[in-house]
Design a protein around this motif. Structure first.
Motif, PDB file in Angstrom:
ATOM      1  N   PHE A  26      28.575   8.216  42.677  1.00 54.64           N
ATOM      2  CA  PHE A  26      28.203   6.956  42.181  1.00 54.64           C
ATOM      3  C   PHE A  26      28.589   5.810  42.746  1.00 54.64           C
ATOM      4  CE2 PHE A  26      32.166   6.873  40.766  1.00 54.64           C
ATOM      5  CZ  PHE A  26      32.499   6.421  39.839  1.00 54.64           C
ATOM      6  N   GLN A  27      27.849   4.477  42.307  1.00 59.10           N
ATOM      7  CA  GLN A  27      28.225   3.431  43.089  1.00 59.10           C
ATOM      8  C   GLN A  27      29.590   2.730  42.389  1.00 59.10           C
ATOM      9  OE1 GLN A  27      25.195   0.751  43.075  1.00 59.10           O
ATOM     10  NE2 GLN A  27      24.534   1.152  45.234  1.00 59.10           N
ATOM     11  N   GLY A  28      29.699   3.418  41.250  1.00 66.08           N
ATOM     12  CA  GLY A  28      30.810   2.972  40.162  1.00 66.08           C
ATOM     13  C   GLY A  28      30.448   2.610  38.814  1.00 66.08           C
ATOM     14  N   TYR A  29      31.327   2.620  37.911  1.00 67.82           N
ATOM     15  CA  TYR A  29      31.200   2.355  36.769  1.00 67.82           C
ATOM     16  C   TYR A  29      30.420   0.810  36.147  1.00 67.82           C
ATOM     17  CZ  TYR A  29      33.965   6.609  35.982  1.00 67.82           C
ATOM     18  OH  TYR A  29      34.424   7.892  36.170  1.00 67.82           O
ATOM     19  N   TYR A  30      29.509   0.737  35.461  1.00 66.58           N
ATOM     20  CA  TYR A  30      28.651  -0.301  35.244  1.00 66.58           C
ATOM     21  C   TYR A  30      29.545  -1.275  34.684  1.00 66.58           C
ATOM     22  CZ  TYR A  30      24.580  -3.243  34.380  1.00 66.58           C
ATOM     23  OH  TYR A  30      23.768  -4.506  34.417  1.00 66.58           O
ATOM     24  N   LYS A  31      29.689  -2.726  35.205  1.00 69.52           N
ATOM     25  CA  LYS A  31      30.465  -3.799  34.665  1.00 69.52           C
ATOM     26  C   LYS A  31      31.994  -3.176  34.343  1.00 69.52           C
ATOM     27  CE  LYS A  31      26.605  -5.812  32.273  1.00 69.52           C
ATOM     28  NZ  LYS A  31      26.128  -6.429  31.204  1.00 69.52           N
ATOM     29  N   ASP A  32      32.540  -2.303  35.032  1.00 74.38           N
ATOM     30  CA  ASP A  32      34.033  -1.899  34.955  1.00 74.38           C
ATOM     31  C   ASP A  32      34.449  -1.769  36.250  1.00 74.38           C
ATOM     32  OD1 ASP A  32      36.365  -1.026  33.999  1.00 74.38           O
ATOM     33  OD2 ASP A  32      35.277   0.214  32.389  1.00 74.38           O
ATOM     34  N   GLU A  33      34.868  -2.511  36.796  1.00 76.44           N
ATOM     35  CA  GLU A  33      35.518  -2.378  38.345  1.00 76.44           C
ATOM     36  C   GLU A  33      36.876  -1.968  38.194  1.00 76.44           C
ATOM     37  OE1 GLU A  33      36.380  -5.202  42.206  1.00 76.44           O
ATOM     38  OE2 GLU A  33      35.430  -6.256  40.599  1.00 76.44           O
ATOM     39  N   LYS A  34      37.548  -2.224  37.157  1.00 78.57           N
ATOM     40  CA  LYS A  34      39.020  -1.626  37.047  1.00 78.57           C
ATOM     41  C   LYS A  34      38.969  -0.157  37.013  1.00 78.57           C
ATOM     42  CE  LYS A  34      42.937  -1.946  33.888  1.00 78.57           C
ATOM     43  NZ  LYS A  34      43.704  -2.402  32.598  1.00 78.57           N
ATOM     44  N   LYS A  35      37.882   0.416  35.990  1.00 78.37           N
ATOM     45  CA  LYS A  35      38.198   1.794  36.186  1.00 78.37           C
ATOM     46  C   LYS A  35      37.617   2.559  37.363  1.00 78.37           C
ATOM     47  CE  LYS A  35      37.563   5.902  34.010  1.00 78.37           C
ATOM     48  NZ  LYS A  35      38.704   6.611  33.721  1.00 78.37           N
ATOM     49  N   THR A  36      36.685   1.833  38.058  1.00 79.77           N
ATOM     50  CA  THR A  36      36.051   2.232  39.270  1.00 79.77           C
ATOM     51  C   THR A  36      37.338   2.484  40.320  1.00 79.77           C
ATOM     52  OG1 THR A  36      34.177   1.380  38.841  1.00 79.77           O
ATOM     53  CG2 THR A  36      34.421   2.104  41.150  1.00 79.77           C
ATOM     54  N   LYS A  37      38.019   1.274  40.513  1.00 81.96           N
ATOM     55  CA  LYS A  37      39.213   1.288  41.246  1.00 81.96           C
ATOM     56  C   LYS A  37      40.171   2.564  40.984  1.00 81.96           C
ATOM     57  CE  LYS A  37      38.827  -3.230  42.718  1.00 81.96           C
ATOM     58  NZ  LYS A  37      39.600  -4.739  42.984  1.00 81.96           N
ATOM     59  N   GLU A  38      40.450   2.654  39.517  1.00 81.33           N
ATOM     60  CA  GLU A  38      41.253   3.723  39.072  1.00 81.33           C
ATOM     61  C   GLU A  38      40.912   5.147  39.630  1.00 81.33           C
ATOM     62  OE1 GLU A  38      41.538   3.528  34.900  1.00 81.33           O
ATOM     63  OE2 GLU A  38      42.723   1.538  34.820  1.00 81.33           O
ATOM     64  N   ASP A  39      39.670   5.533  39.470  1.00 85.19           N
ATOM     65  CA  ASP A  39      39.049   6.659  39.962  1.00 85.19           C
ATOM     66  C   ASP A  39      38.616   7.001  41.440  1.00 85.19           C
ATOM     67  OD1 ASP A  39      39.525   7.422  37.194  1.00 85.19           O
ATOM     68  OD2 ASP A  39      37.086   7.333  36.746  1.00 85.19           O
ATOM     69  N   MET A  40      38.786   5.999  42.189  1.00 84.71           N
ATOM     70  CA  MET A  40      38.444   6.070  43.628  1.00 84.71           C
ATOM     71  C   MET A  40      39.614   5.743  44.363  1.00 84.71           C
ATOM     72  SD  MET A  40      35.062   6.962  43.456  1.00 84.71           S
ATOM     73  CE  MET A  40      34.534   6.208  45.415  1.00 84.71           C
ATOM     74  N   ASP A  41      40.084   6.788  45.406  1.00 86.76           N
ATOM     75  CA  ASP A  41      41.390   6.310  46.038  1.00 86.76           C
ATOM     76  C   ASP A  41      40.928   5.343  47.297  1.00 86.76           C
ATOM     77  OD1 ASP A  41      40.551   8.124  48.091  1.00 86.76           O
ATOM     78  OD2 ASP A  41      41.598   9.805  47.426  1.00 86.76           O
ATOM     79  N   ALA A  42      42.032   4.939  47.817  1.00 86.56           N
ATOM     80  CA  ALA A  42      41.861   4.180  49.239  1.00 86.56           C
ATOM     81  C   ALA A  42      40.992   4.921  50.110  1.00 86.56           C
ATOM     82  CB  ALA A  42      43.333   3.766  49.756  1.00 86.56           C
ATOM     83  N   ASP A  43      40.938   6.088  50.219  1.00 85.85           N
ATOM     84  CA  ASP A  43      40.111   6.960  51.359  1.00 85.85           C
ATOM     85  C   ASP A  43      38.641   7.166  50.684  1.00 85.85           C
ATOM     86  OD1 ASP A  43      42.426   7.261  52.820  1.00 85.85           O
ATOM     87  OD2 ASP A  43      42.934   8.953  52.147  1.00 85.85           O
ATOM     88  N   GLY A  44      38.432   6.474  49.707  1.00 84.63           N
ATOM     89  CA  GLY A  44      37.106   6.723  49.040  1.00 84.63           C
ATOM     90  C   GLY A  44      36.596   7.957  48.419  1.00 84.63           C
ATOM     91  N   PHE A  45      37.734   8.633  48.044  1.00 92.21           N
ATOM     92  CA  PHE A  45      37.453   9.907  47.281  1.00 92.21           C
ATOM     93  C   PHE A  45      37.563   9.756  45.867  1.00 92.21           C
ATOM     94  CE2 PHE A  45      38.741  11.926  51.146  1.00 92.21           C
ATOM     95  CZ  PHE A  45      37.998  13.200  51.254  1.00 92.21           C
ATOM     96  N   PHE A  46      36.740  10.553  45.040  1.00 96.22           N
ATOM     97  CA  PHE A  46      36.502  10.408  43.694  1.00 96.22           C
ATOM     98  C   PHE A  46      37.442  11.370  43.149  1.00 96.22           C
ATOM     99  CE2 PHE A  46      34.796  11.780  39.446  1.00 96.22           C
ATOM    100  CZ  PHE A  46      35.003  10.514  38.856  1.00 96.22           C
ATOM    101  N   HIS A  47      38.191  10.821  42.090  1.00 98.55           N
ATOM    102  CA  HIS A  47      39.187  11.771  41.384  1.00 98.55           C
ATOM    103  C   HIS A  47      38.763  12.204  40.122  1.00 98.55           C
ATOM    104  CE1 HIS A  47      42.798  11.275  44.135  1.00 98.55           C
ATOM    105  NE2 HIS A  47      42.023  10.779  44.796  1.00 98.55           N
TER     106      HIS A  47
END
Length: 481
Positions: free
Chosen positions: A460-481
């Motif tokens: 996905f592109q990210g959580y809609y209107k929730d950049e903080k949650k998106t950054k929490e679940d995506m690591d620096a290498d671009g992997f989704f946790h």
């Protein structure tokens, strides 16, 4: 390609792992499907968006059956399936798109769908693609508060709602009226819609809108691959469902639609079926009538969650137990023999010779008698139920994925050697494992163990209107946790 390290029939290691570094956990090697060893799959037969995929199918399979439903007679019972062809489906979707434009719909506007699975639901999805709008599914199981929250958070401009849900939607009429300008009812807008009108919302009948517009009236605004296609709550997704290519589906296949289109699993399966020119028959909307729909449609591809397969298995076992002693002996002997042969790695066809034709054919008639594959997802499938389905029903393909990964990130192939697993990764993503000390999982073990982390164009592109949650679940290498 020859230098790649194979770690399974279709899985290869593409980059090495990394040891623990301070507070950073160790990670395993990165693995991909062998078909994506050098490059991810990012198109479906050259198409890059859902709009392009269906347009190509409608041109290639114009006169083939596409969407089917069972009309209900005056006695309340459903009759045989009636069908729209691919061309008719495309024309109706374009007509609805034209009607939405007349209502003032613009590209990237949000359209909510508050409906169970039906032909109108899929027509709406296809119409939205034509004008580059965004679908926002509203789950049947969500309450009034959640409906109002979704409409407000996603800034929904209009809602398509089935007739039996109008009274529920009307309860939040005042709360949604600042955003929602139009409600389109699948069925007849009756007195239940009065609170919506009183709140200043225009109410329309779905059929009247489609019949009152023409496919030639629409001004197509095709979406780009980077545009949002859908916002799903509690998670978001975007883009094209890709890479379900392990399942050999053609225009001769059909599937029953009953797993809610508000969830990514059901949506991806139906988009995949349409990409292959297959037909989709919609259920009556009653789980008690599911087996009746299966018998009438006689699908070749059955999509299930474990609890459905558990019910089927329990039902068959009870019938066998209540039957004549000779029938029980024959069933149990054939079941044991085929299960043992499958465990040796013998193909489903060879392992079932004799038993499939003589014993299990009657069992399969309960699902219409033509099912070639069963795809299971949504939760783990117990080995006992998987064995039962593989032996008595059809080969089971179990998958694993999340809404954030566009449903199946992994999917079995019909190979008994991969039983009790979710199979290899699909060709539009890669994965690695990350150590979890609290659970004693180490990515440096052989084989590695750890949290499954996924990366690739299926994300996905990210959580809609929730950049903080998106950054929490995506690591620096671009992997989704």
């Amino acid at each position: 390609m020859s230098s790649l390290k194979h770690v399974g029939p279709l899985t290869v290691e593409v980059t090495p792992g990394r040891p623990e570094q301070g507070d950073t956990p160790a990670v395993s090697a990165v693995y991909r499907n062998v078909a994506a060893a050098e490059k991810f799959t990012t198109t479906v037969d050259g198409s890059t968006t859902l709009y392009e995929i269906f347009k190509a199918s409608a041109e290639k399979h114009a006169d083939q059956k596409c969407l089917g439903w069972r009309p209900r007679g005056s006695d309340g019972k459903c009759g045989p399936y009636k069908w729209l062809t691919y061309k008719e489906t495309q024309d109706k979707a374009y007509s609805l798109a034209a009607a939405l434009q007349k209502l003032g719909f613009e590209p990237h506007d949000k359209l909510g769908i508050y409906s169970s699975n039906n032909v109108e639901h899929m027509l709406t999805l296809k119409a939205v693609d034509v004008i580059s709008a965004v679908v926002v599914p509203i789950y049947d199981s969500l309450g009034d508060t959640a409906v109002e929250y979704i409409v407000g958070h996603a800034e929904v401009r209009a809602i398509v709602v089935e007739e039996k849900k109008v009274s529920q939607l009307a309860k939040v009429a005042n709360g949604i009226s600042k955003l929602v300008r139009d409600v389109i009812v699948i069925g007849e807008p009756g007195s239940e819609a009065a609170p919506l009108r009183d709140a200043g919302i225009e109410v329309h009948g779905f059929a009247a809108l489609v019949d009152g517009a023409s496919a030639s009236d629409v001004a197509p605004h095709p979406p780009a691959p980077s545009h949002h296609a859908c916002i799903m709550y509690t998670s978001g997704t975007t883009g094209t469902p890709k890479g379900v290519g392990h399942i050999p589906v053609t225009h001769d296949d059909s599937t029953l639609s009953y797993l809610t289109l508000a969830h990514i699993f059901g949506r991806v399966v139906e988009e995949f079926a349409l990409s292959r020119g297959a037909s989709i028959g919609y259920w009556q909307g009653d789980v008690k009538a599911l087996m009746d729909d299966l018998k009438e449609l006689r699908p070749t591809l059955f999509i299930a969650v474990p609890r459905i397969l558990e019910r089927v298995a329990d039902g068959v076992r009870k019938k066998v137990a209540a039957g004549p002693a000779l029938s029980r002996v024959l069933f149990n002997a054939a079941f044991t023999a085929k299960r043992l042969l499958l465990k040796t790695g013998l193909s489903h066809g060879l392992a079932g010779l004799g038993g499939d034709q003589v014993v299990f054919s009657r069992v399969r008639q309960a699902m219409g008698g033509r099912v070639r594959f069963i795809v299971s997802g949504g939760a783990p499938l117990s080995p006992e139920v998987e064995d039962f389905a593989n032996v008595a029903l059809a080969p089971v393909l179990q998958g694993y994925g999340l809404t954030e990964t566009c449903a199946a990130s992994f999917l079995m192939i019909p190979d008994p050697r991969l039983a009790y697993s979710v199979g290899p990764p699909l060709s539009a993503n890669e994965f690695r494992l990350e150590s979890v000390k609290e659970l004693n999982y180490s990515a440096e073990d052989s084989p590695p163990k750890g949290e499954v982390c996924i990366r690739g164009p299926m994300l996905f592109q990210g959580y809609y209107k929730d950049e903080k949650k998106t950054k929490e679940d995506m690591d620096a290498d671009g992997f989704f946790h």
